[in-house]
Design a protein around this motif. Structure first.
Motif, short mmCIF file in Angstrom:
data_model
loop_
_atom_site.label_atom_id
_atom_site.label_comp_id
_atom_site.label_asym_id
_atom_site.label_seq_id
_atom_site.Cartn_x
_atom_site.Cartn_y
_atom_site.Cartn_z
N LEU A 54 0.83 -1.21 0.00
CA LEU A 54 0.00 0.00 0.00
C LEU A 54 0.87 1.26 0.00
O LEU A 54 0.57 2.22 -0.71
CB LEU A 54 -0.96 0.01 1.19
N PHE A 55 1.97 1.25 0.73
CA PHE A 55 2.89 2.39 0.75
C PHE A 55 3.47 2.64 -0.65
O PHE A 55 3.52 3.78 -1.11
CB PHE A 55 4.01 2.13 1.76
N VAL A 56 3.88 1.57 -1.32
CA VAL A 56 4.45 1.69 -2.66
C VAL A 56 3.40 2.26 -3.61
O VAL A 56 3.67 3.19 -4.39
CB VAL A 56 4.97 0.32 -3.17
N TYR A 57 2.17 1.73 -3.55
CA TYR A 57 1.08 2.24 -4.39
C TYR A 57 0.85 3.73 -4.13
O TYR A 57 0.74 4.52 -5.07
CB TYR A 57 -0.20 1.44 -4.11
N GLU A 58 0.79 4.12 -2.87
CA GLU A 58 0.56 5.53 -2.53
C GLU A 58 1.68 6.42 -3.03
O GLU A 58 1.43 7.54 -3.50
CB GLU A 58 0.39 5.68 -1.02
N GLN A 59 2.92 5.96 -2.98
CA GLN A 59 4.05 6.75 -3.47
C GLN A 59 3.98 6.95 -4.98
O GLN A 59 4.24 8.04 -5.49
CB GLN A 59 5.38 6.09 -3.08
N ILE A 60 3.61 5.90 -5.70
CA ILE A 60 3.48 6.00 -7.15
C ILE A 60 2.32 6.93 -7.51
O ILE A 60 2.45 7.79 -8.40
CB ILE A 60 3.33 4.60 -7.78
N CYS A 61 1.21 6.80 -6.81
CA CYS A 61 0.05 7.68 -7.07
C CYS A 61 0.39 9.15 -6.77
O CYS A 61 0.01 10.04 -7.53
CB CYS A 61 -1.15 7.25 -6.24
N GLU A 62 1.13 9.37 -5.72
CA GLU A 62 1.52 10.75 -5.39
C GLU A 62 2.39 11.35 -6.48
O GLU A 62 2.23 12.51 -6.86
CB GLU A 62 2.25 10.79 -4.03
N ALA A 63 3.29 10.57 -7.03
CA ALA A 63 4.13 11.05 -8.14
C ALA A 63 3.27 11.36 -9.37
O ALA A 63 3.52 12.35 -10.06
CB ALA A 63 5.20 10.03 -8.48
N ILE A 64 2.26 10.55 -9.64
CA ILE A 64 1.36 10.81 -10.76
C ILE A 64 0.58 12.10 -10.52
O ILE A 64 0.43 12.94 -11.41
CB ILE A 64 0.40 9.62 -11.00
N ARG A 65 0.10 12.29 -9.28
CA ARG A 65 -0.66 13.51 -8.94
C ARG A 65 0.17 14.77 -9.10
O ARG A 65 -0.35 15.83 -9.43
CB ARG A 65 -1.21 13.42 -7.52
N ARG A 66 1.47 14.68 -8.86
CA ARG A 66 2.34 15.85 -9.06
C ARG A 66 2.48 16.19 -10.53
O ARG A 66 2.79 17.32 -10.89
CB ARG A 66 3.72 15.60 -8.45
N ALA A 129 6.24 4.01 -15.23
CA ALA A 129 7.70 3.95 -15.11
C ALA A 129 8.25 5.26 -14.56
O ALA A 129 9.09 5.27 -13.65
CB ALA A 129 8.32 3.62 -16.46
N ASP A 130 7.77 6.39 -15.10
CA ASP A 130 8.23 7.71 -14.62
C ASP A 130 7.82 7.94 -13.18
O ASP A 130 8.62 8.43 -12.37
CB ASP A 130 7.67 8.83 -15.50
N ALA A 131 6.58 7.60 -12.84
CA ALA A 131 6.09 7.82 -11.48
C ALA A 131 6.88 6.99 -10.47
O ALA A 131 7.18 7.44 -9.37
CB ALA A 131 4.60 7.51 -11.39
N THR A 132 7.22 5.78 -10.85
CA THR A 132 8.00 4.92 -9.96
C THR A 132 9.39 5.51 -9.74
O THR A 132 9.87 5.58 -8.62
CB THR A 132 8.09 3.49 -10.54
N GLU A 136 9.03 9.70 -4.09
CA GLU A 136 9.88 10.30 -3.05
C GLU A 136 9.97 9.35 -1.86
O GLU A 136 9.29 9.51 -0.86
CB GLU A 136 9.32 11.66 -2.65
N THR A 137 10.83 8.38 -2.00
CA THR A 137 11.06 7.40 -0.94
C THR A 137 12.52 7.00 -0.97
O THR A 137 13.19 7.17 -1.99
CB THR A 137 10.13 6.18 -1.12
N SER A 138 12.99 6.46 0.12
CA SER A 138 14.39 6.02 0.16
C SER A 138 14.59 4.65 -0.49
O SER A 138 15.71 4.23 -0.71
CB SER A 138 14.87 5.96 1.61
N TYR A 139 13.49 3.99 -0.82
CA TYR A 139 13.58 2.68 -1.48
C TYR A 139 13.76 2.85 -2.98
O TYR A 139 13.27 3.80 -3.56
CB TYR A 139 12.30 1.87 -1.22
#
Length: 148
Positions: A54-66, A129-132, A136-139
C-alpha cells in the motif's frame, strides 16, 4: 428503355445499395494492465523491513498527482482517475496491504481505434515507469509489466 437501364445487368426489382463509407458500429475499447511492484533490496533487508504494498502504491500515485490532474474514486478511495480518462487501481486484498510487493492496475481511457489504444497503452507504460522513478522514498522502487 434508357441507356442506364440497358447497361444494368441486375434482375428487375433489385435495389442498389450505396457503398458504406463508415463503420457499421462504432465501438469503444480499452485495456487494463497490471504492474507488479517491488523494492530493490541492496541492503539485504528482511521482508519485514521492505515497504508495504500500500505504501508503494501511494508513493506512485503521489508522483502521478504531481504530474497531472487526478480525481479519487467515488466508491474506492484508493482508486485514482487520470485527466485522460484512464484509471489507476490498487489490486490487493486488504489483508495484504502491509506485505511487500503488490499489483497496480492501470486502465487506458476508452478509445475508438486500435491506433489510439496502442498510443494510450504506451503512454500508461511510460506514466507508471516515470512515477516509480520519481517517487519520493528512500527505497529503489520498480514495476514489472505483469500482463498485456
Amino acid at each position: 428503355m434508357n441507356a442506364r437501364a440497358s447497361a444494368d445487368k441486375r434482375p428487375p426489382g433489385t435495389t442498389v445499395r450505396p457503398q458504406r463509407t463508415t463503420a457499421l458500429v462504432s465501438r469503444l475499447m480499452g485495456m487494463e494492465t497490471e504492474y507488479a511492484t517491488l523494492a530493490v533490496d541492496p541492503q539485504n533487508l528482511s521482508s519485514e523491513d521492505l515497504p508495504a504494498s500500500l505504501f508503494v502504491y501511494e508513493q506512485i500515485c503521489e508522483a502521478i498527482r504531481r504530474d497531472q490532474p487526478t480525481a479519487k474514486g467515488l466508491f474506492d478511495s484508493e482508486q485514482m482517475f487520470l485527466a485522460s480518462g484512464g484509471a489507476v487501481t490498487f489490486e490487493s486484498n486488504p489483508a495484504m496491504h502491509d506485505l511487500p510487493g503488490g499489483l497496480i492496475e492501470i486502465a487506458t481511457p476508452e478509445v475508438r481505434s486500435p491506433e489510439e489504444l496502442l498510443t494510450c497503452q504506451r503512454s500508461i507504460d511510460q506514466l507508471v515507469a516515470d512515477a516509480t522513478a520519481e517517487s519520493e522514498t528512500s527505497y529503489d522502487l520498480r514495476v514489472l509489466k505483469n500482463k498485456l
